[in-house]
Write a protein that holds these residues in place. Sequence first.
Motif, PDB file in Angstrom:
ATOM      1  N   ARG A  90      46.367  38.613  36.307  1.00  0.00           N
ATOM      2  CA  ARG A  90      44.972  38.211  36.070  1.00  0.00           C
ATOM      3  C   ARG A  90      44.417  38.619  34.723  1.00  0.00           C
ATOM      4  O   ARG A  90      43.305  38.245  34.366  1.00  0.00           O
ATOM      5  CB  ARG A  90      44.089  38.763  37.182  1.00  0.00           C
ATOM      6  N   GLY A  91      45.151  39.439  33.962  1.00  0.00           N
ATOM      7  CA  GLY A  91      44.654  39.853  32.664  1.00  0.00           C
ATOM      8  C   GLY A  91      43.484  40.805  32.766  1.00  0.00           C
ATOM      9  O   GLY A  91      43.395  41.608  33.696  1.00  0.00           O
ATOM     10  N   THR A  92      42.547  40.700  31.818  1.00  0.00           N
ATOM     11  CA  THR A  92      41.477  41.689  31.706  1.00  0.00           C
ATOM     12  C   THR A  92      40.079  41.125  31.931  1.00  0.00           C
ATOM     13  O   THR A  92      39.095  41.847  31.751  1.00  0.00           O
ATOM     14  CB  THR A  92      41.518  42.356  30.316  1.00  0.00           C
ATOM     15  N   ASP A  93      39.948  39.868  32.313  1.00  0.00           N
ATOM     16  CA  ASP A  93      38.605  39.306  32.465  1.00  0.00           C
ATOM     17  C   ASP A  93      38.155  39.175  33.919  1.00  0.00           C
ATOM     18  O   ASP A  93      37.144  38.556  34.214  1.00  0.00           O
ATOM     19  CB  ASP A  93      38.500  37.959  31.755  1.00  0.00           C
ATOM     20  N   GLY A  94      38.921  39.743  34.852  1.00  0.00           N
ATOM     21  CA  GLY A  94      38.505  39.745  36.250  1.00  0.00           C
ATOM     22  C   GLY A  94      38.597  38.401  36.933  1.00  0.00           C
ATOM     23  O   GLY A  94      37.958  38.167  37.959  1.00  0.00           O
ATOM     24  N   ARG A  95      39.444  37.528  36.431  1.00  0.00           N
ATOM     25  CA  ARG A  95      39.565  36.189  37.010  1.00  0.00           C
ATOM     26  C   ARG A  95      40.107  36.227  38.436  1.00  0.00           C
ATOM     27  O   ARG A  95      40.783  37.169  38.837  1.00  0.00           O
ATOM     28  CB  ARG A  95      40.461  35.316  36.127  1.00  0.00           C
ATOM     29  N   LEU A  96      39.836  35.162  39.171  1.00  0.00           N
ATOM     30  CA  LEU A  96      40.287  35.069  40.558  1.00  0.00           C
ATOM     31  C   LEU A  96      41.779  34.810  40.674  1.00  0.00           C
ATOM     32  O   LEU A  96      42.469  35.399  41.511  1.00  0.00           O
ATOM     33  CB  LEU A  96      39.539  33.946  41.268  1.00  0.00           C
ATOM     34  N   TYR A  97      42.284  33.902  39.852  1.00  0.00           N
ATOM     35  CA  TYR A  97      43.666  33.428  39.925  1.00  0.00           C
ATOM     36  C   TYR A  97      44.341  33.600  38.565  1.00  0.00           C
ATOM     37  O   TYR A  97      43.652  33.787  37.557  1.00  0.00           O
ATOM     38  CB  TYR A  97      43.699  31.948  40.331  1.00  0.00           C
ATOM     39  N   PRO A  98      45.640  33.500  38.487  1.00  0.00           N
ATOM     40  CA  PRO A  98      46.292  33.647  37.189  1.00  0.00           C
ATOM     41  C   PRO A  98      45.785  32.680  36.126  1.00  0.00           C
ATOM     42  O   PRO A  98      45.750  33.014  34.941  1.00  0.00           O
ATOM     43  CB  PRO A  98      47.777  33.401  37.518  1.00  0.00           C
ATOM     44  N   TRP A  99      45.396  31.472  36.520  1.00  0.00           N
ATOM     45  CA  TRP A  99      44.957  30.455  35.563  1.00  0.00           C
ATOM     46  C   TRP A  99      43.463  30.500  35.286  1.00  0.00           C
ATOM     47  O   TRP A  99      42.982  29.802  34.403  1.00  0.00           O
ATOM     48  CB  TRP A  99      45.328  29.065  36.084  1.00  0.00           C
ATOM     49  N   GLY A 100      42.691  31.262  36.044  1.00  0.00           N
ATOM     50  CA  GLY A 100      41.249  31.323  35.863  1.00  0.00           C
ATOM     51  C   GLY A 100      40.527  31.349  37.192  1.00  0.00           C
ATOM     52  O   GLY A 100      41.042  31.861  38.190  1.00  0.00           O
ATOM     53  N   ASN A 102      53.682  28.574  51.862  1.00  0.00           N
ATOM     54  CA  ASN A 102      52.891  28.148  53.019  1.00  0.00           C
ATOM     55  C   ASN A 102      51.591  28.922  53.157  1.00  0.00           C
ATOM     56  O   ASN A 102      50.963  28.923  54.213  1.00  0.00           O
ATOM     57  CB  ASN A 102      53.721  28.227  54.306  1.00  0.00           C
ATOM     58  N   SER A 103      51.153  29.577  52.081  1.00  0.00           N
ATOM     59  CA  SER A 103      49.917  30.352  52.109  1.00  0.00           C
ATOM     60  C   SER A 103      48.686  29.477  51.887  1.00  0.00           C
ATOM     61  O   SER A 103      48.765  28.391  51.304  1.00  0.00           O
ATOM     62  CB  SER A 103      49.947  31.429  51.008  1.00  0.00           C
ATOM     63  N   SER A 104      47.562  30.003  52.324  1.00  0.00           N
ATOM     64  CA  SER A 104      46.275  29.378  52.045  1.00  0.00           C
ATOM     65  C   SER A 104      45.834  29.746  50.630  1.00  0.00           C
ATOM     66  O   SER A 104      46.347  30.712  50.028  1.00  0.00           O
ATOM     67  CB  SER A 104      45.231  29.874  53.044  1.00  0.00           C
ATOM     68  N   PRO A 105      44.853  29.031  50.081  1.00  0.00           N
ATOM     69  CA  PRO A 105      44.367  29.377  48.736  1.00  0.00           C
ATOM     70  C   PRO A 105      43.905  30.822  48.615  1.00  0.00           C
ATOM     71  O   PRO A 105      44.072  31.440  47.566  1.00  0.00           O
ATOM     72  CB  PRO A 105      43.217  28.390  48.524  1.00  0.00           C
ATOM     73  N   ARG A 106      43.330  31.364  49.681  1.00  0.00           N
ATOM     74  CA  ARG A 106      42.814  32.732  49.597  1.00  0.00           C
ATOM     75  C   ARG A 106      43.906  33.742  49.267  1.00  0.00           C
ATOM     76  O   ARG A 106      43.675  34.718  48.551  1.00  0.00           O
ATOM     77  CB  ARG A 106      42.103  33.108  50.898  1.00  0.00           C
ATOM     78  N   ALA A 107      45.096  33.544  49.793  1.00  0.00           N
ATOM     79  CA  ALA A 107      46.190  34.478  49.541  1.00  0.00           C
ATOM     80  C   ALA A 107      46.714  34.399  48.121  1.00  0.00           C
ATOM     81  O   ALA A 107      47.498  35.250  47.703  1.00  0.00           O
ATOM     82  CB  ALA A 107      47.333  34.220  50.527  1.00  0.00           C
ATOM     83  N   LEU A 108      46.312  33.383  47.364  1.00  0.00           N
ATOM     84  CA  LEU A 108      46.768  33.224  45.980  1.00  0.00           C
ATOM     85  C   LEU A 108      45.920  34.023  44.999  1.00  0.00           C
ATOM     86  O   LEU A 108      46.273  34.114  43.816  1.00  0.00           O
ATOM     87  CB  LEU A 108      46.742  31.748  45.575  1.00  0.00           C
ATOM     88  N   ARG A 109      44.795  34.580  45.456  1.00  0.00           N
ATOM     89  CA  ARG A 109      43.955  35.373  44.566  1.00  0.00           C
ATOM     90  C   ARG A 109      44.742  36.566  44.026  1.00  0.00           C
ATOM     91  O   ARG A 109      45.476  37.222  44.749  1.00  0.00           O
ATOM     92  CB  ARG A 109      42.712  35.870  45.303  1.00  0.00           C
ATOM     93  N   SER A 110      44.563  36.866  42.754  1.00  0.00           N
ATOM     94  CA  SER A 110      45.350  37.927  42.123  1.00  0.00           C
ATOM     95  C   SER A 110      45.031  39.314  42.669  1.00  0.00           C
ATOM     96  O   SER A 110      45.855  40.220  42.565  1.00  0.00           O
ATOM     97  CB  SER A 110      45.132  37.901  40.607  1.00  0.00           C
TER      98      SER A 110
END
Length: 276
Positions: free
Chosen positions: A152-162, A244-252
Amino acid sequence: MRKMLIVVAMLGLTAYPALAGVTGEKGSQESVTGPKQAYEKAVAGQSQEPSMVLVPAGEFTMGSATGDADERPAHQVYLDSFLIDRYEVTVEQYAAFLQETGTSSPSDWRMMNQLSNKKRPVSNVDWADAAAYCKWAGKRLPTEAEWEKAARGTDGRLYPWGNEPPTPRHANYGQAGSSNNGALAPVGSFEEGKSPYGVYDMAGNVWEWVSDWYDHDYYRASPPRNPEGPLTGGFKGIRGGSWNSSPRALRSADRYWDPPTFRSQYLPGFRCAKKP
């Protein structure tokens, strides 16, 4: 709820949490505030190993103030610089390890070790085998903090891409089933889903082992510099979600766990890290 699951899992009366239904449904929707920060892409690209990415030293926000209970509190963590694999370890790479070391192969290895799967991530690997592979390769498993910063880097993003919700352009997720090697995507398939440092597949495809023992309340007292997790425990951390995960499980910031001896055809896989 997580504490209840841990008690039940330890008694052997229920499936492991990552196996329950569609993985990653743990709580309320998370939100992110604050401006984005510029990333040191030039620095991150200076790794002398093309298969690895250099993540610069510095602070980042770990956890989430609005995420699940084990993600709180959100806190600043300083990490020394480290290298992390650009891609998840593939079936082809793991085959070389098995051939050289004579390590026991995963139970479904004959099916997994097919030409069509060579570039897909290896799965059905327990924590000890993942750690052994990384040691054989001159590396180690990343800490939970290293994994999250690389994602997620340093900007507190939800996902790797933003902060944009996941789509099929970003990650391999949301498929039906619980055992399907063919559902895994070749590593590096999602250009739009890579992290700020250029690390691929840190959301979806396969869950990934980290080195830390899992502790639901660890963030309440974790050290502010280079945390490595509790000294002991009954479960190891896994990160990133799977096919097979939901979007929520993809959060960093999302955290999950499994017994270190656990294996499954959709989790876990892994990637390695090391000091520069």
